[in-house]
Enzyme design. Sequence first.
Site, PDB file in Angstrom:
ATOM      1  N   LYS A 122       0.830  -1.205   0.000  1.00  0.00           N
ATOM      2  CA  LYS A 122       0.000   0.000   0.000  1.00  0.00           C
ATOM      3  C   LYS A 122       0.869   1.262   0.000  1.00  0.00           C
ATOM      4  O   LYS A 122       2.090   1.193   0.004  1.00  0.00           O
ATOM      5  CB  LYS A 122      -0.969  -0.034   1.186  1.00  0.00           C
ATOM      6  CG  LYS A 122      -1.859  -1.290   1.215  1.00  0.00           C
ATOM      7  CD  LYS A 122      -2.936  -1.280   0.138  1.00  0.00           C
ATOM      8  CE  LYS A 122      -3.501  -2.664  -0.194  1.00  0.00           C
ATOM      9  NZ  LYS A 122      -4.316  -3.285   0.803  1.00  0.00           N
TER      10      LYS A 122
HETATM   11  C1  LIG Z   1      -5.330  -4.424   1.126  1.00  0.00           C
HETATM   12  C2  LIG Z   1      -6.801  -4.259   1.225  1.00  0.00           C
HETATM   13  C3  LIG Z   1      -7.531  -4.676   2.350  1.00  0.00           C
HETATM   14  C4  LIG Z   1      -6.928  -5.478   3.451  1.00  0.00           C
HETATM   15  O1  LIG Z   1      -5.848  -4.892   4.015  1.00  0.00           O
HETATM   16  P1  LIG Z   1      -4.914  -5.710   5.059  1.00  0.00           P
HETATM   17  O2  LIG Z   1      -4.202  -4.617   5.770  1.00  0.00           O
HETATM   18  O3  LIG Z   1      -4.008  -6.560   4.213  1.00  0.00           O
HETATM   19  O4  LIG Z   1      -5.785  -6.510   5.925  1.00  0.00           O
HETATM   20  C5  LIG Z   1      -8.883  -4.387   2.399  1.00  0.00           C
HETATM   21  N1  LIG Z   1      -9.493  -3.745   1.400  1.00  0.00           N
HETATM   22  C6  LIG Z   1      -8.822  -3.353   0.293  1.00  0.00           C
HETATM   23  C7  LIG Z   1      -9.565  -2.615  -0.771  1.00  0.00           C
HETATM   24  C8  LIG Z   1      -7.467  -3.616   0.168  1.00  0.00           C
HETATM   25  O5  LIG Z   1      -6.823  -3.261  -0.948  1.00  0.00           O
END
Ligand SMILES: *Cc1c(COP(=O)(O)O)cnc(C)c1O
Length: 385
Positions: A190
């Site tokens: 991210k």
């Molecule tokens: C990455 C992601 C998640 C989950 O995030 P984590 O921190 O890996 O649990 C949820 N929703 C979206 C849209 C994502 O891209």
Amino acid sequence: MKFIPYSRQSISTEDIAAVTDALGADYITQGPRIEQFEEAVANLHQVDYAVAVSNATAALHIACLALDVGPGDLVWTTPNTFVASANCARYCGAEVDFVDIDPVTRNMSPAALERKLEAAAADGRRLPKAVIPVDFAGLPCDMQRIAELARLYGFKVIEDASHALGASICGTPIAKKWADITIFSFHAVKIVTSAEGGMCVTQDKDVADRLRLLRSHGITRDPELMEGESEGAFYYEQIALGYNYRITDVQAALGRSQLRRLASRQAEREARAQRYDGLLSSLPLKLPARVDGYVSAHHLYVVELGETNVTRRALFDHLRDKAIGANVHYIPVHLQPDYARLGFARGDFPASEAYYDRALTIPLFPEMTCEQQDRVVEALAEGLK
Ligand SMILES: *Cc1c(COP(=O)(O)O)cnc(C)c1O
């Protein structure tokens, strides 16, 4: 040829120093860096409360619980998302349904949402308790219209902004105004990472208190919240069923340090997205939409195959052969076997399915060089011949 990943974290020497510092501190799990990280994100999005947790999936789960989503309730989200946006409702015993996307923005279509709400109300069917729009690829959803519909139909809004840290609508940061709770992910791919990590932000103090309680076993040490009398400084009470969804001080140190570079990294993402927009305009590809007044976080750069006989699979394989880490975001959630078992099937959300059949995520990250971008563009041009 060196492999170009679709996304890549960047860890600076300052980040490493911040983590090292945290590791040498007295409290490596619940130290002061968690609050500092929370405060930094709250300031960025101009919200009063932020609650950091172990990952965004946990954030989505406790966001649902804090808004009283439970058995017998209905939660709507978009098919064009990671499965966690839908699973969170099921963790609470609620039922999930989906609202199809707008093919231009690839976000939940506010028109489709309105039609689905009107139809449910007209037939006397259950309305959703909560709606979870997802700011796909970093472009904010039409939050004004979604918030208006929330008022009209009485549902809560949990904005899954896992892709959209730092995004805004007409100068207002997302999370400030339109959603009851907004969640962010700090997973390694991210925009900002704490390795694993997530956060709920809200303007509602009661909701923030509930989120904090749910994050840590439902246990409080605050005499104000206790049901009985405190029996001393050691005393605590479990007043709800919570979880261990805490982030560590070490992770928070990394996240806080990364946030300091967010503005410059966002400018780098924007510049690379614009460069792609120009270089790819003559190829038979549909490029990411730009919406007036909307500032995207450009987490992903997704192209869709246009007028061409080349299949997505062939183009994907071609890029991989050229050592380019293409990817696909997302396989519509309702098509996953675990959702098919709940009764969903192909044909249910045609815009999401049509998008998926032609979508390809190409590499975009702040350190990406022009040379790397040119390699991606050349490979696309070749693959589309
Ligand atoms: C990455 C992601 C998640 C989950 O995030 P984590 O921190 O890996 O649990 C949820 N929703 C979206 C849209 C994502 O891209």
